[in-house]
Motif scaffolding. Structure first.
Motif, short mmCIF file in Angstrom:
data_model
loop_
_atom_site.label_atom_id
_atom_site.label_comp_id
_atom_site.label_asym_id
_atom_site.label_seq_id
_atom_site.Cartn_x
_atom_site.Cartn_y
_atom_site.Cartn_z
N ILE A 8 0.87 -1.17 0.00
CA ILE A 8 0.00 0.00 0.00
C ILE A 8 0.91 1.22 0.00
CG2 ILE A 8 -1.78 1.27 1.24
CD1 ILE A 8 -2.76 -1.34 2.39
N VAL A 9 0.90 1.95 -1.10
CA VAL A 9 1.79 3.10 -1.27
C VAL A 9 0.97 4.37 -1.02
CG1 VAL A 9 3.39 4.32 -2.79
CG2 VAL A 9 3.18 1.81 -2.93
N LEU A 10 1.39 5.14 -0.03
CA LEU A 10 0.69 6.36 0.36
C LEU A 10 1.52 7.56 -0.05
CD1 LEU A 10 -0.16 5.23 4.01
CD2 LEU A 10 -1.61 4.99 1.98
N THR A 11 0.90 8.51 -0.72
CA THR A 11 1.59 9.74 -1.13
C THR A 11 0.84 10.94 -0.56
OG1 THR A 11 2.30 8.70 -3.20
CG2 THR A 11 2.44 11.10 -3.06
N ASN A 12 1.52 11.70 0.27
CA ASN A 12 0.97 12.94 0.81
C ASN A 12 1.04 14.01 -0.27
OD1 ASN A 12 0.27 15.22 2.22
ND2 ASN A 12 1.95 15.11 3.70
N GLN A 13 -0.10 14.44 -0.75
CA GLN A 13 -0.15 15.40 -1.84
C GLN A 13 -0.18 16.85 -1.36
OE1 GLN A 13 -3.61 13.67 -3.94
NE2 GLN A 13 -2.18 12.89 -5.48
N SER A 14 0.09 17.04 -0.09
CA SER A 14 0.09 18.38 0.47
C SER A 14 1.48 18.75 0.96
CB SER A 14 -0.90 18.49 1.64
OG SER A 14 -0.36 17.89 2.80
N SER A 15 1.67 20.03 1.28
CA SER A 15 2.93 20.52 1.81
C SER A 15 2.91 20.57 3.33
CB SER A 15 3.22 21.92 1.26
OG SER A 15 2.16 22.81 1.59
N VAL A 16 2.03 19.75 3.95
CA VAL A 16 1.87 19.71 5.41
C VAL A 16 2.33 18.35 5.92
CG1 VAL A 16 0.20 19.83 7.30
CG2 VAL A 16 -0.10 21.28 5.27
N ASP A 17 3.16 18.34 6.96
CA ASP A 17 3.49 17.08 7.62
C ASP A 17 2.23 16.55 8.31
OD1 ASP A 17 6.22 17.10 6.94
OD2 ASP A 17 6.75 18.31 8.70
N LEU A 18 1.92 15.28 8.08
CA LEU A 18 0.69 14.69 8.60
C LEU A 18 0.98 13.76 9.76
CD1 LEU A 18 -1.09 13.88 5.21
CD2 LEU A 18 -1.27 15.96 6.62
N THR A 19 0.20 13.91 10.82
CA THR A 19 0.33 13.08 12.02
C THR A 19 -0.99 12.37 12.27
OG1 THR A 19 1.90 14.65 12.98
CG2 THR A 19 0.90 13.06 14.47
N ASP A 20 -0.94 11.06 12.45
CA ASP A 20 -2.16 10.27 12.65
C ASP A 20 -3.19 10.57 11.57
OD1 ASP A 20 -1.54 8.66 14.88
OD2 ASP A 20 -1.95 10.31 16.26
N LYS A 21 -2.73 10.61 10.33
CA LYS A 21 -3.63 10.85 9.20
C LYS A 21 -4.51 9.63 8.97
CE LYS A 21 -5.34 12.94 5.55
NZ LYS A 21 -6.21 14.12 5.70
N ALA A 22 -5.81 9.86 8.91
CA ALA A 22 -6.75 8.76 8.69
C ALA A 22 -6.70 8.31 7.23
CB ALA A 22 -8.16 9.21 9.05
N THR A 29 5.44 3.38 2.16
CA THR A 29 4.96 2.08 1.68
C THR A 29 4.73 1.17 2.87
OG1 THR A 29 6.13 2.30 -0.42
CG2 THR A 29 5.46 0.08 0.25
N LEU A 30 3.53 0.59 2.93
CA LEU A 30 3.18 -0.37 3.97
C LEU A 30 2.96 -1.72 3.33
CD1 LEU A 30 0.59 1.76 6.00
CD2 LEU A 30 3.04 1.54 6.40
N LEU A 31 3.32 -2.78 4.06
CA LEU A 31 3.15 -4.15 3.59
C LEU A 31 1.95 -4.77 4.29
CD1 LEU A 31 6.90 -5.29 3.67
CD2 LEU A 31 5.61 -4.32 1.74
N LEU A 32 1.02 -5.28 3.50
CA LEU A 32 -0.21 -5.88 4.04
C LEU A 32 -0.15 -7.38 3.92
CD1 LEU A 32 -3.19 -5.82 5.05
CD2 LEU A 32 -3.87 -5.55 2.64
N ALA A 87 -7.75 18.35 5.75
CA ALA A 87 -8.01 18.63 4.34
C ALA A 87 -6.98 18.00 3.42
CB ALA A 87 -8.05 20.14 4.12
N ALA A 88 -5.81 17.67 3.94
CA ALA A 88 -4.75 17.14 3.09
C ALA A 88 -5.17 15.83 2.45
CB ALA A 88 -3.49 16.92 3.93
N GLU A 89 -4.89 15.71 1.16
CA GLU A 89 -5.26 14.52 0.40
C GLU A 89 -4.09 13.54 0.33
OE1 GLU A 89 -6.91 15.43 -3.39
OE2 GLU A 89 -8.58 16.61 -2.56
N VAL A 90 -4.40 12.29 0.53
CA VAL A 90 -3.41 11.23 0.43
C VAL A 90 -3.79 10.28 -0.70
CG1 VAL A 90 -2.36 9.25 1.61
CG2 VAL A 90 -2.80 11.36 2.88
N ASP A 91 -2.92 10.12 -1.65
CA ASP A 91 -3.16 9.17 -2.75
C ASP A 91 -2.81 7.77 -2.26
OD1 ASP A 91 -3.58 8.53 -5.68
OD2 ASP A 91 -1.53 7.80 -5.40
N VAL A 92 -3.70 6.83 -2.50
CA VAL A 92 -3.51 5.45 -2.05
C VAL A 92 -3.43 4.54 -3.28
CG1 VAL A 92 -4.44 3.56 -0.68
CG2 VAL A 92 -4.78 5.94 0.08
N GLN A 93 -2.32 3.86 -3.42
CA GLN A 93 -2.13 2.90 -4.50
C GLN A 93 -1.84 1.52 -3.89
OE1 GLN A 93 -2.52 3.54 -7.78
NE2 GLN A 93 -3.02 5.69 -7.31
#
Length: 434
Positions: free
Chosen positions: A32-46, A103-106, A426-432
């Motif tokens: 599971i590849v996560l890409t933070n599409q914002s310029s904000v560091d994210l903590t405990d992002k859902a 990248t997370l391994l499931l 509001a920050a968007e995270v792309d999930v692949q």
């Protein structure tokens, strides 16, 4: 997050168990590849991954195991949100650097991994005045079942209704017809006891207005709808959804509650108000809301939608205003969100500072109003939102108590926290999924 050494050992044990009971094909990992599409560091992002995005899901009652590339475990859960006994989403929270990837391994295990519990729901009811409170996952309240109704005369619900919390803050909903939302201020990250609101003999007891190790109920609600509670305006007249504490018959035919999911990193409720007839009108509405909480924020998310809308209504979202010291601030955040914020002593006996805020989608926002000083719907500010037939509105309600975080004593610090939280949400995270 579990330390690397412990996580590596746990992962080894899980892999051994998997290999002993599942085929090699079933044990193939997915990325599971996560890409933070914002310029904000994210903590405990859902992050929620729909079931249909995952392939090769093993048959049977198995549990997800998420690992970082460094071998750390990420707490995750499977949530059945539509009640068909089949999970719909893989849910977790994670940290992501600004414009960064992770990248997370499931993989899957046949036993539930042990995680620190960071969210929970508590709901209990007694069936008679002399019966002990029993935990429940659902209930229905009928119009003649108020605590002051002739055939009742007692409070059936633990803490007046369901309570939900995370590692930062707790909330409760007055399911007894009042339909306001209150705050439990927390001093600890662990979950408050299941016995809050119950005496040693199992009776309903108001023991949560005393300071305990974990915290206490801190907010004064009055006849407001609390923080994030809802009402409706028809034309220029606001109407309370439900009644006040001294009423004997509800204006909602029946109100249903159920826990949609409760897990270590997300808990979600559903409240449904069937055949609500605002006082003095010939209107009838069905309203549904879904309070949801995950770790790391002094807030909860709520999604509201209504049926029966005729076109002259405005959805009202409340924040109480019993202390007039601080006037409300309206803050635009990045052209997509509006924050309504106060910072004063909205607490019992004005004892503590409690910052309150609503984080609202600008596309549905129509300004705000102040409720009267008295009456069935009073002592509150309301955000005015577009009300459209079966069109959900999602917003966030924030409560920052100085006893939870000393920085909240300072109005600038609380304001900065809410603005940063808004950008985090509001920050968007792309999930692949690969």
């Amino acid at each position: 997050m579990i330390k690397k050494g412990i996580a590596s050992l746990s992962f080894f044990c899980l892999c051994t168990a998997l290999l002993s009971c599942q085929s090699e094909k079933e044990n193939q990992q997915q990325e599971i590849v996560l890409t933070n599409q914002s310029s904000v560091d994210l903590t405990d992002k859902a992050v929620a991954v729909n079931r249909d995005k995952l392939s090769g899901i093993p048959e049977g009652d198995l549990y997800p195991v998420l690992l970082t590339q460094a071998g750390d475990t990420v707490a995750a859960q499977l949530d059945d949100l539509d009640g068909d006994n089949k999970w719909d989403e893989l849910f977790f929270v994670t940290d992501l650097p600004a414009n960064g990837k992770r990248t997370l391994l499931l993989s899957w295990a046949n036993t539930q991994p042990g995680y620190t519990t960071r969210t929970s729901v508590r709901f209990g009811k007694r069936l008679a005045a002399d019966s002990p409170v029993q935990p429940r996952t659902s209930d229905t309240l009928y119009a003649n079942q108020l605590p002051k109704s002739a055939n009742y005369g007692y409070q059936p619900y633990q803490t007046d209704g369901p309570a939900w919390e995370n590692d930062k803050v707790g909330f409760r909903h007055y399911f007894d017809g009042r339909n306001a939302k209150d705050i439990f201020g927390k001093k600890v990250s662990y979950m408050s006891p299941e016995t809050v609101g119950i005496s040693a003999s199992g009776a309903v007891e108001d023991n949560y207005h005393e300071m305990k190790e974990w915290g206490r109920d801190i907010m004064a609600v009055g006849n407001s709808t609390g923080i994030g509670g809802i009402a409706l305006m028809i034309g220029d007249t606001p109407y309370r959804l439900g009644v006040t504490v001294n009423d004997t018959v509800n204006n909602v035919e029946n109100t249903s509650f159920k826990i949609l999911t409760e897990g270590p990193v997300r808990s979600m409720l559903q409240l449904r108000y069937n055949n609500w007839k605002p006082d003095g009108t010939d209107r009838s509405y069905t309203v549904e809301e879904q309070p949801t909480i995950w770790p790391g924020m002094y807030a909860y998310r709520n999604t509201v939608e209504a049926a029966g809308v005729q076109g002259d209504e405005t959805l009202l979202i409340g924040m109480n205003n019993l202390d007039k010291t601080d006037s409300i601030a309206e803050i635009n955040v990045d052209d997509e969100w509006v924050v309504l914020l106060t910072h004063d002593r909205e607490t019992y006996n004005n004892e503590w500072i409690l910052g309150l805020a609503l984080i609202l989608p600008k596309a549905a926002y129509l300004g705000y109003m102040e409720a009267p000083a008295s009456g069935k719907l009073a002592q509150a500010y309301f955000a005015k939102m577009k009300a459209q037939e079966n069109q959900p509105v999602t917003y966030y309600a924030v409560g920052g108590w100085e006893g939870s975080n000393e920085a909240f004593k300072d109005p600038a610090s609380f304001r900065n926290y809410v603005q940063d939280l808004t950008r985090q949400l509001a920050a968007e995270v792309d999930v692949q999924v690969k």
